[in-house]
Design an enzyme around this catalytic site. Structure first.
Site, short mmCIF file in Angstrom:
data_model
loop_
_atom_site.label_atom_id
_atom_site.label_comp_id
_atom_site.label_asym_id
_atom_site.label_seq_id
_atom_site.Cartn_x
_atom_site.Cartn_y
_atom_site.Cartn_z
N LYS A 154 -5.91 -19.29 -5.69
CA LYS A 154 -6.75 -19.85 -4.65
C LYS A 154 -7.64 -18.73 -4.13
O LYS A 154 -7.15 -17.73 -3.60
CB LYS A 154 -5.86 -20.42 -3.53
CG LYS A 154 -6.61 -21.10 -2.41
CD LYS A 154 -5.62 -21.67 -1.41
CE LYS A 154 -6.30 -22.31 -0.24
NZ LYS A 154 -5.32 -22.87 0.73
N ASP A 181 -0.09 -32.23 7.49
CA ASP A 181 -1.10 -32.87 6.64
C ASP A 181 -0.45 -33.33 5.33
O ASP A 181 -1.02 -33.18 4.25
CB ASP A 181 -2.27 -31.91 6.35
CG ASP A 181 -3.50 -32.65 5.81
OD1 ASP A 181 -3.62 -33.87 6.05
OD2 ASP A 181 -4.32 -31.99 5.14
#
Length: 190
Positions: free
Chosen positions: A46, A140
């Site tokens: 990432k 989330d």
């Protein structure tokens, strides 16, 4: 100069990993497939660009890294390494060959056996229980934030994306409205 770099623990991502194709795109960067140059291990990296980040975004990114360091569970994405320079964070994670849980279900026309649904729910619940035992709340959790180890019917789900997560103390409560609106319970919107 090399001795100084070694003494301060300097490491360059590109000395260890060969970057490949883009796997996905996020708000601040990309997730790329990479291969460790010595071991041949495939990983997901990432890449987070610091330039466009607001102070709250930097705080959330650092908190995500801290949470990933803490979480060592078979149903939570594994943090392998972290590299940082003036422009980027490089977060090296285990590579999930399968896509997210939404795509996994879509490939099966949203039809899986009751036993498989129970197995997936149990594994996800185990990951959540582990996080909650450390006071970590995800905030989330959705199909897109659960990645599958591969595309098979035996794939293992792993919780990912801790950008909105929070660590709570024993007497703390979280009342802030975080998460994805389309996954929000109707009573929260009132």
């Amino acid at each position: 100069m090399i001795q100084l770099k070694e003494a301060v623990g300097y490491a360059n991502l590109f000395d260890f990993y060969e970057l490949d194709k883009t796997l996905g795109k996020g708000q601040f960067g990309l997730v790329k497939l990479a291969t460790h140059k010595k071991t041949g291990q495939k990983v997901a990296i990432k890449t987070v660009k610091k330039k466009d980040m607001k102070p709250i975004d930097v705080f959330q990114q650092r908190r995500e890294i801290e949470i990933l360091k803490m979480c060592q569970h078979p149903n939570i994405i594994k943090l392998i390494d972290i590299f940082e320079n003036a422009d980027y964070y490089y977060i090296v994670l285990e590579y999930m060959e399968g896509k997210d849980l939404f795509d996994y279900l879509l490939k099966r026309n949203f039809k899986i056996s009751e036993a498989r649904a129970r197995e997936l729910a149990f594994q996800i619940a185990q990951g959540l229980q582990y996080m909650h035992s450390y006071g970590i709340i995800h905030r989330d959790l959705k199909l897109e934030n659960i990645m599958m180890t591969d595309g098979s019917d035996k794939a293992v789900p792993k919780i990912v994306d801790f950008g909105l997560s929070k660590i709570l103390g024993p007497s703390e409560k979280a009342t802030e409205p975080f998460g994805t609106l389309s996954y929000c319970a109707p009573e929260v919107l009132k």
